[in-house]
Design a protein around this motif. Structure first.
Motif, PDB file in Angstrom:
ATOM      1  N   LEU A  22       0.796  -1.226   0.000  1.00  0.00           N
ATOM      2  CA  LEU A  22       0.000   0.000   0.000  1.00  0.00           C
ATOM      3  C   LEU A  22       0.829   1.276   0.000  1.00  0.00           C
ATOM      4  CD1 LEU A  22      -2.793  -1.021   2.528  1.00  0.00           C
ATOM      5  CD2 LEU A  22      -2.838  -1.149   0.018  1.00  0.00           C
ATOM      6  N   GLY A  23       2.084   1.176   0.397  1.00  0.00           N
ATOM      7  CA  GLY A  23       2.954   2.338   0.437  1.00  0.00           C
ATOM      8  C   GLY A  23       3.048   2.926   1.830  1.00  0.00           C
ATOM      9  N   ASP A  24       4.193   3.508   2.118  1.00  0.00           N
ATOM     10  CA  ASP A  24       4.428   4.115   3.424  1.00  0.00           C
ATOM     11  C   ASP A  24       3.420   5.215   3.731  1.00  0.00           C
ATOM     12  OD1 ASP A  24       6.619   2.523   4.115  1.00  0.00           O
ATOM     13  OD2 ASP A  24       8.062   3.918   3.223  1.00  0.00           O
ATOM     14  N   GLY A  25       3.084   6.012   2.733  1.00  0.00           N
ATOM     15  CA  GLY A  25       2.155   7.117   2.954  1.00  0.00           C
ATOM     16  C   GLY A  25       0.806   6.642   3.459  1.00  0.00           C
ATOM     17  N   HIS A  26       0.291   5.587   2.850  1.00  0.00           N
ATOM     18  CA  HIS A  26      -1.005   5.048   3.274  1.00  0.00           C
ATOM     19  C   HIS A  26      -0.914   4.506   4.699  1.00  0.00           C
ATOM     20  CE1 HIS A  26      -4.879   3.023   3.026  1.00  0.00           C
ATOM     21  NE2 HIS A  26      -4.277   2.062   3.699  1.00  0.00           N
ATOM     22  N   VAL A  27       0.104   3.719   4.978  1.00  0.00           N
ATOM     23  CA  VAL A  27       0.242   3.101   6.297  1.00  0.00           C
ATOM     24  C   VAL A  27       0.499   4.160   7.361  1.00  0.00           C
ATOM     25  CG1 VAL A  27       1.532   1.422   7.685  1.00  0.00           C
ATOM     26  CG2 VAL A  27       0.992   0.922   5.284  1.00  0.00           C
ATOM     27  N   ASP A  28       1.337   5.147   7.049  1.00  0.00           N
ATOM     28  CA  ASP A  28       1.599   6.216   8.013  1.00  0.00           C
ATOM     29  C   ASP A  28       0.327   7.009   8.304  1.00  0.00           C
ATOM     30  OD1 ASP A  28       4.246   5.425   8.159  1.00  0.00           O
ATOM     31  OD2 ASP A  28       4.967   7.011   6.801  1.00  0.00           O
ATOM     32  N   ALA A  29      -0.491   7.273   7.280  1.00  0.00           N
ATOM     33  CA  ALA A  29      -1.751   7.994   7.485  1.00  0.00           C
ATOM     34  C   ALA A  29      -2.707   7.183   8.350  1.00  0.00           C
ATOM     35  CB  ALA A  29      -2.386   8.341   6.142  1.00  0.00           C
ATOM     36  N   ALA A  30      -2.792   5.878   8.106  1.00  0.00           N
ATOM     37  CA  ALA A  30      -3.650   5.021   8.920  1.00  0.00           C
ATOM     38  C   ALA A  30      -3.169   5.017  10.368  1.00  0.00           C
ATOM     39  CB  ALA A  30      -3.682   3.600   8.360  1.00  0.00           C
ATOM     40  N   ALA A  31      -1.862   4.956  10.565  1.00  0.00           N
ATOM     41  CA  ALA A  31      -1.312   4.966  11.927  1.00  0.00           C
ATOM     42  C   ALA A  31      -1.604   6.295  12.613  1.00  0.00           C
ATOM     43  CB  ALA A  31       0.192   4.697  11.884  1.00  0.00           C
ATOM     44  N   ALA A  32      -1.523   7.398  11.874  1.00  0.00           N
ATOM     45  CA  ALA A  32      -1.779   8.716  12.457  1.00  0.00           C
ATOM     46  C   ALA A  32      -3.237   8.871  12.880  1.00  0.00           C
ATOM     47  CB  ALA A  32      -1.391   9.814  11.463  1.00  0.00           C
ATOM     48  N   ARG A  33      -4.138   8.188  12.189  1.00  0.00           N
ATOM     49  CA  ARG A  33      -5.571   8.262  12.527  1.00  0.00           C
ATOM     50  C   ARG A  33      -5.957   7.297  13.650  1.00  0.00           C
ATOM     51  NH1 ARG A  33      -5.840   8.043   6.890  1.00  0.00           N
ATOM     52  NH2 ARG A  33      -6.461   5.861   6.991  1.00  0.00           N
ATOM     53  N   ASP A  35      -6.527   5.622  17.090  1.00  0.00           N
ATOM     54  CA  ASP A  35      -6.689   6.095  18.459  1.00  0.00           C
ATOM     55  C   ASP A  35      -7.065   4.904  19.333  1.00  0.00           C
ATOM     56  OD1 ASP A  35      -9.398   5.603  17.949  1.00  0.00           O
ATOM     57  OD2 ASP A  35      -9.897   7.714  17.725  1.00  0.00           O
ATOM     58  N   ALA A  36      -7.381   5.177  20.585  1.00  0.00           N
ATOM     59  CA  ALA A  36      -7.707   4.094  21.524  1.00  0.00           C
ATOM     60  C   ALA A  36      -8.905   3.279  21.053  1.00  0.00           C
ATOM     61  CB  ALA A  36      -7.976   4.672  22.915  1.00  0.00           C
ATOM     62  N   PHE A  37      -9.830   3.920  20.341  1.00  0.00           N
ATOM     63  CA  PHE A  37     -11.032   3.238  19.879  1.00  0.00           C
ATOM     64  C   PHE A  37     -10.717   2.123  18.882  1.00  0.00           C
ATOM     65  CE2 PHE A  37     -14.690   3.035  16.898  1.00  0.00           C
ATOM     66  CZ  PHE A  37     -15.632   2.527  17.787  1.00  0.00           C
ATOM     67  N   ASP A  38      -9.820   2.392  17.923  1.00  0.00           N
ATOM     68  CA  ASP A  38      -9.574   1.399  16.867  1.00  0.00           C
ATOM     69  C   ASP A  38      -8.161   0.817  16.867  1.00  0.00           C
ATOM     70  OD1 ASP A  38      -8.210   3.610  15.839  1.00  0.00           O
ATOM     71  OD2 ASP A  38      -8.941   3.322  13.802  1.00  0.00           O
ATOM     72  N   ALA A  39      -7.381   1.065  17.909  1.00  0.00           N
ATOM     73  CA  ALA A  39      -6.008   0.541  17.952  1.00  0.00           C
ATOM     74  C   ALA A  39      -5.985  -0.981  17.862  1.00  0.00           C
ATOM     75  CB  ALA A  39      -5.288   1.012  19.212  1.00  0.00           C
ATOM     76  N   GLY A  40      -6.879  -1.646  18.554  1.00  0.00           N
ATOM     77  CA  GLY A  40      -6.939  -3.102  18.493  1.00  0.00           C
ATOM     78  C   GLY A  40      -7.286  -3.600  17.107  1.00  0.00           C
ATOM     79  N   PHE A  41      -8.198  -2.902  16.436  1.00  0.00           N
ATOM     80  CA  PHE A  41      -8.585  -3.261  15.075  1.00  0.00           C
ATOM     81  C   PHE A  41      -7.408  -3.096  14.114  1.00  0.00           C
ATOM     82  CE2 PHE A  41     -10.418  -1.929  10.936  1.00  0.00           C
ATOM     83  CZ  PHE A  41     -10.987  -3.147  10.579  1.00  0.00           C
ATOM     84  N   GLN A  42      -6.675  -1.981  14.260  1.00  0.00           N
ATOM     85  CA  GLN A  42      -5.513  -1.763  13.394  1.00  0.00           C
ATOM     86  C   GLN A  42      -4.445  -2.832  13.617  1.00  0.00           C
ATOM     87  OE1 GLN A  42      -5.001   0.346  10.815  1.00  0.00           O
ATOM     88  NE2 GLN A  42      -7.138   0.965  11.046  1.00  0.00           N
ATOM     89  N   ALA A  43      -4.240  -3.224  14.860  1.00  0.00           N
ATOM     90  CA  ALA A  43      -3.281  -4.300  15.144  1.00  0.00           C
ATOM     91  C   ALA A  43      -3.762  -5.609  14.533  1.00  0.00           C
ATOM     92  CB  ALA A  43      -3.081  -4.447  16.651  1.00  0.00           C
ATOM     93  N   PHE A  44      -5.062  -5.873  14.626  1.00  0.00           N
ATOM     94  CA  PHE A  44      -5.643  -7.079  14.043  1.00  0.00           C
ATOM     95  C   PHE A  44      -5.430  -7.115  12.529  1.00  0.00           C
ATOM     96  CE2 PHE A  44      -9.417  -8.873  11.912  1.00  0.00           C
ATOM     97  CZ  PHE A  44      -9.281 -10.201  12.286  1.00  0.00           C
ATOM     98  N   ILE A  45      -5.682  -5.999  11.848  1.00  0.00           N
ATOM     99  CA  ILE A  45      -5.473  -5.929  10.395  1.00  0.00           C
ATOM    100  C   ILE A  45      -4.002  -6.191  10.065  1.00  0.00           C
ATOM    101  CG2 ILE A  45      -5.407  -4.378   8.399  1.00  0.00           C
ATOM    102  CD1 ILE A  45      -7.815  -2.929   9.626  1.00  0.00           C
ATOM    103  N   THR A  46      -3.114  -5.515  10.795  1.00  0.00           N
ATOM    104  CA  THR A  46      -1.690  -5.649  10.504  1.00  0.00           C
ATOM    105  C   THR A  46      -1.219  -7.078  10.726  1.00  0.00           C
ATOM    106  OG1 THR A  46      -1.345  -3.327  11.087  1.00  0.00           O
ATOM    107  CG2 THR A  46       0.610  -4.742  11.046  1.00  0.00           C
TER     108      THR A  46
END
Length: 143
Positions: A22-33, A35-46
């Motif tokens: 996806l590219g660093d820009g996409h992943v960095d933007a997702a990481a910047a967005r 928060d505590a609400f979706d951190a578990g979901f982002q870890a699950f996706i990764t």
């Protein structure tokens, strides 16, 4: 996102694969967005999608890319279709490859789903071409 000491090997592999596709820009933007609400979901996706499935041996990134686009198109996940069409610049799947995958969508998931996906892919390619021209013909990669 998990802190560095909490990152599993699967998370590390997944993050590397996600960035390659996806590219660093996409992943960095997702990481910047994130928060505590979706951190578990982002870890699950990764870990799950990128560290378990996309990082497996057996299929190339090109093949995984085409399967992913077809599945997303069949399920009507328009934003994800566009994102993965844009990612084909990193996976080696050509526009002709994507068109062939979408032909399968038409047969197995229905013509309306494929019609919508063709429209989304066409727009994603047009936007990528416009960006390429705006960047002066550079694809943004070193080398």
């Amino acid at each position: 996102m998990p802190s560095a000491p909490e990152r599993s090997d699967r998370w590390i592999a997944g993050d590397a694969t996600r960035r390659a596709v996806l590219g660093d820009g996409h992943v960095d933007a997702a990481a910047a967005r994130t928060d505590a609400f979706d951190a578990g979901f982002q870890a699950f996706i990764t870990e799950g999608a990128w560290g378990s499935v996309w990082s497996r041996p057996g299929l190339t990134r090109r093949e995984r890319s085409l399967i992913t686009i077809a599945l997303l198109a069949a399920l009507g996940h328009d934003e994800e279709v566009a994102m993965h069409v844009r990612a084909t610049r990193n996976t080696g799947a050509s526009a002709a490859d994507v068109a062939e995958a979408l032909m399968h969508v038409a047969v197995y998931a229905g013509v309306p789903a494929a019609n919508r996906a063709f429209k989304i892919a066409r727009q994603a390619y047009a936007e990528a071409e416009a960006q390429h021209e705006q960047d002066g013909g550079s694809d943004g990669r070193e080398g």
